[in-house]
Scaffold this active site. Sequence first.
Site, mmCIF file in Angstrom:
data_model
loop_
_atom_site.group_PDB
_atom_site.id
_atom_site.type_symbol
_atom_site.label_atom_id
_atom_site.label_comp_id
_atom_site.label_asym_id
_atom_site.label_seq_id
_atom_site.Cartn_x
_atom_site.Cartn_y
_atom_site.Cartn_z
ATOM 1 N N ARG A 34 16.455 -1.023 -1.026
ATOM 2 C CA ARG A 34 17.518 -1.131 -0.029
ATOM 3 C C ARG A 34 17.649 -2.579 0.406
ATOM 4 N NH1 ARG A 34 18.252 2.166 5.661
ATOM 5 N NH2 ARG A 34 16.424 0.955 6.313
ATOM 6 N N ASP A 50 21.777 5.672 13.039
ATOM 7 C CA ASP A 50 22.632 4.496 13.234
ATOM 8 C C ASP A 50 24.034 4.901 13.661
ATOM 9 O OD1 ASP A 50 21.511 1.728 12.647
ATOM 10 O OD2 ASP A 50 20.632 2.916 11.024
ATOM 11 N N LYS A 108 1.383 4.073 -2.929
ATOM 12 C CA LYS A 108 1.223 5.486 -2.594
ATOM 13 C C LYS A 108 2.489 6.272 -2.991
ATOM 14 C CE LYS A 108 -0.622 8.613 0.663
ATOM 15 N NZ LYS A 108 -2.048 8.823 0.854
ATOM 16 N N LYS A 165 0.835 -1.202 0.000
ATOM 17 C CA LYS A 165 0.000 0.000 0.000
ATOM 18 C C LYS A 165 0.874 1.257 0.000
ATOM 19 C CE LYS A 165 -3.624 2.112 2.781
ATOM 20 N NZ LYS A 165 -2.913 2.849 3.827
ATOM 21 N N ILE A 207 10.863 9.908 5.080
ATOM 22 C CA ILE A 207 10.257 8.679 5.598
ATOM 23 C C ILE A 207 8.739 8.754 5.639
ATOM 24 C CG2 ILE A 207 12.221 7.776 6.923
ATOM 25 C CD1 ILE A 207 11.171 9.270 9.354
ATOM 26 N N HIS A 208 8.196 9.894 5.225
ATOM 27 C CA HIS A 208 6.741 10.050 5.196
ATOM 28 C C HIS A 208 6.383 10.991 4.035
ATOM 29 C CE1 HIS A 208 2.659 11.205 6.375
ATOM 30 N NE2 HIS A 208 2.653 10.185 7.218
ATOM 31 N N ASP A 246 34.472 35.797 -8.855
ATOM 32 C CA ASP A 246 35.449 34.971 -9.576
ATOM 33 C C ASP A 246 34.939 33.534 -9.633
ATOM 34 O OD1 ASP A 246 35.920 34.255 -7.003
ATOM 35 O OD2 ASP A 246 38.054 34.714 -6.985
ATOM 36 N N GLU A 297 26.861 5.138 7.824
ATOM 37 C CA GLU A 297 26.142 5.308 9.093
ATOM 38 C C GLU A 297 26.783 4.526 10.232
ATOM 39 O OE1 GLU A 297 22.115 3.812 8.545
ATOM 40 O OE2 GLU A 297 22.792 2.312 7.112
HETATM 41 N N1 COA Z 1 5.716 5.842 1.970
HETATM 42 C C1 COA Z 1 4.526 5.816 1.351
HETATM 43 N N2 COA Z 1 3.355 6.039 1.964
HETATM 44 C C2 COA Z 1 3.405 6.301 3.281
HETATM 45 C C3 COA Z 1 4.614 6.347 3.997
HETATM 46 C C4 COA Z 1 5.816 6.095 3.293
HETATM 47 N N3 COA Z 1 6.994 6.133 3.887
HETATM 48 N N4 COA Z 1 4.349 6.640 5.290
HETATM 49 C C5 COA Z 1 3.029 6.777 5.390
HETATM 50 N N5 COA Z 1 2.441 6.574 4.186
HETATM 51 C C6 COA Z 1 1.015 6.666 3.854
HETATM 52 C C7 COA Z 1 0.146 5.821 4.747
HETATM 53 O O1 COA Z 1 0.021 4.527 4.229
HETATM 54 C C8 COA Z 1 -1.141 6.576 4.728
HETATM 55 O O2 COA Z 1 -1.793 6.327 3.490
HETATM 56 P P1 COA Z 1 -3.398 6.455 3.352
HETATM 57 O O3 COA Z 1 -3.748 7.834 3.822
HETATM 58 O O4 COA Z 1 -3.628 6.219 1.917
HETATM 59 O O5 COA Z 1 -3.948 5.399 4.266
HETATM 60 C C9 COA Z 1 -0.687 8.035 4.676
HETATM 61 O O6 COA Z 1 0.609 7.991 4.080
HETATM 62 C C10 COA Z 1 -0.593 8.668 6.039
HETATM 63 O O7 COA Z 1 0.229 7.892 6.866
HETATM 64 P P2 COA Z 1 0.233 8.053 8.458
HETATM 65 O O8 COA Z 1 -0.975 7.419 9.044
HETATM 66 O O9 COA Z 1 0.508 9.455 8.800
HETATM 67 O O10 COA Z 1 1.534 7.229 8.848
HETATM 68 P P3 COA Z 1 1.573 5.731 9.417
HETATM 69 O O11 COA Z 1 1.268 5.794 10.878
HETATM 70 O O12 COA Z 1 0.749 4.856 8.561
HETATM 71 O O13 COA Z 1 3.086 5.352 9.209
HETATM 72 C C11 COA Z 1 5.410 5.255 9.555
HETATM 73 C C12 COA Z 1 4.115 5.945 9.952
HETATM 74 C C13 COA Z 1 6.576 5.940 10.214
HETATM 75 C C14 COA Z 1 5.342 3.795 9.961
HETATM 76 C C15 COA Z 1 5.524 5.363 8.013
HETATM 77 O O14 COA Z 1 5.584 6.724 7.682
HETATM 78 C C16 COA Z 1 6.669 4.605 7.407
HETATM 79 O O15 COA Z 1 6.560 3.415 7.176
HETATM 80 N N6 COA Z 1 7.765 5.286 7.059
HETATM 81 C C17 COA Z 1 8.908 4.690 6.406
HETATM 82 C C18 COA Z 1 9.672 3.809 7.371
HETATM 83 C C19 COA Z 1 10.880 3.188 6.727
HETATM 84 O O16 COA Z 1 10.869 2.795 5.584
HETATM 85 N N7 COA Z 1 11.986 3.113 7.499
HETATM 86 C C20 COA Z 1 13.215 2.570 7.041
HETATM 87 C C21 COA Z 1 14.185 3.626 6.571
HETATM 88 S S1 COA Z 1 14.672 4.786 7.815
HETATM 89 MG MG MG Z 2 20.138 2.773 9.062
#
Ligand code: COA
Ligand code: MG
Length: 291
Positions: A71, A161, A23, A19, A227-228, A275, A134
Site C-alpha cells: 500500500r 476513514d 509472520k 517481523k 489487520i491481525h 431461473d 474511503e
Molecule cells: N501481520 C502479521 N503479524 C502480525 C500482525 C499483522 N497484522 N499483527 C500482529 N502480528 C503478530 C505479532 O507480531 C505477534 O507475533 P509473535 O507472536 O510471533 O510475536 C503475534 O502476531 C501476536 O500479535 P499481538 O501481540 O496480538 O498484536 P500486537 O500488539 O503485536 O499488534 C497491532 C497489534 C494492531 C499493532 C497489529 O496487529 C498490527 O500491526 N496490525 C496491522 C496494522 C496495520 O497495518 N494498519 C494499517 C491498515 S488499517
Molecule cells: Mg484508510
Amino acid sequence: MSERRLRRALLFMPGDDLKKIIKGAGLGVDSIIMDLEDGVALNNKAAARHTVLQALTSKEIDYGATERLVRVNQPRKGMQAEDVAVTIQGRPDGYVMPKVESAREIQQFSHTLLERELLMGMEVGAIKIMAIIETAKGIVNLREIAQADKRLVALMFGAEDLAGDIGATRTREGKEVYYARSAVVIHAAAFDLQAIDTPFVDLSDLDGLRAETAEALQMGYTGKLAIHPKQVGPIVEVFTPTEAEVEAARRLIEAHDAHQAQGTGVFAYEGRMVDMPMIRAAERVLARAGR
Ligand code: COA
Ligand code: MG
C-alpha cells in the site's frame, strides 16, 4: 478484469515491521498488504520502503501462494513516486492505493507502473492495482474510478476513514456507512471487479468479526481486509462455501443444464422456482470454492 484470483482475507501489516511481514508470509493467507501509508509514522516512511523491498527480495522468506501487495501513500502527499521507485524493484504482485478519489490518479499510477515495467523488462500490465474507497469524493466518483484502468482488479471499502471524512460516528450496526459499503460492492460488480470489505478493528471480538464478514458476503463482497493474524481464519471460513453448499450448487447447475438441453428455461427444483439468477448465484458459490 480477466484474472479471478481468490482474495478472501487480505492481511495488512506495517511496512516497517519485518517481523510481522515474515509472520504474514507464512500464514498461507490469500494476500498480504505491506503498508507504507497510515500504518507507518511519517518519520519512518523511508525506512519502511527499504524494509518492504528487503522483504520482497529476501531469499529467506517463502510466500508460497500468497499474493504480495504494497500500500502506497496518496499522490498528493508527495511520497508515492518514491514508494514505487523503491518497492517495485522487489516485483510485488500489486499495489493498493488509499483514499482514491478519481480515475485520473489510478491512470497516472498505472502509467508510472508501465514505465517501470518497461525499464525492468517485466511483463507489461502484470502489476495489479486495488483502490480503497474511503472518502466522500471516492464514493461520489465510484463510477469513473471503477472503469479507470485495466490493472484495477478490486475495490476496497474503508469505513473508518470514510466516517471521519463525512463526520459520521461509527457504530457496530454500521448504518452510517451502509450506503457507501453498498455503493462499493455495486460498482465493483458493475465493472467486473472484486469487492473487499473494510477491516474489523476490534481485535478481541472474533464473533463480531464473523458477523460482519457474513454480512459482507451477503452483500456481495468477495473478501475482507484483516489487520491481525487471528482474523484470517474466521474471514476465510465465512467466504469459503461448505462441501454441502458446493454440492448443492453443482446439482442445481446440472439440473439447469439438463432443462436447458430440453428447451426449458425455468423449472421447479426441490420445491422452488429456479431461473438464471439462482444459477448465477450457484456459479458464484463454485467460484468462491475455487472451482
Ligand atoms: N501481520 C502479521 N503479524 C502480525 C500482525 C499483522 N497484522 N499483527 C500482529 N502480528 C503478530 C505479532 O507480531 C505477534 O507475533 P509473535 O507472536 O510471533 O510475536 C503475534 O502476531 C501476536 O500479535 P499481538 O501481540 O496480538 O498484536 P500486537 O500488539 O503485536 O499488534 C497491532 C497489534 C494492531 C499493532 C497489529 O496487529 C498490527 O500491526 N496490525 C496491522 C496494522 C496495520 O497495518 N494498519 C494499517 C491498515 S488499517
Ligand atoms: Mg484508510
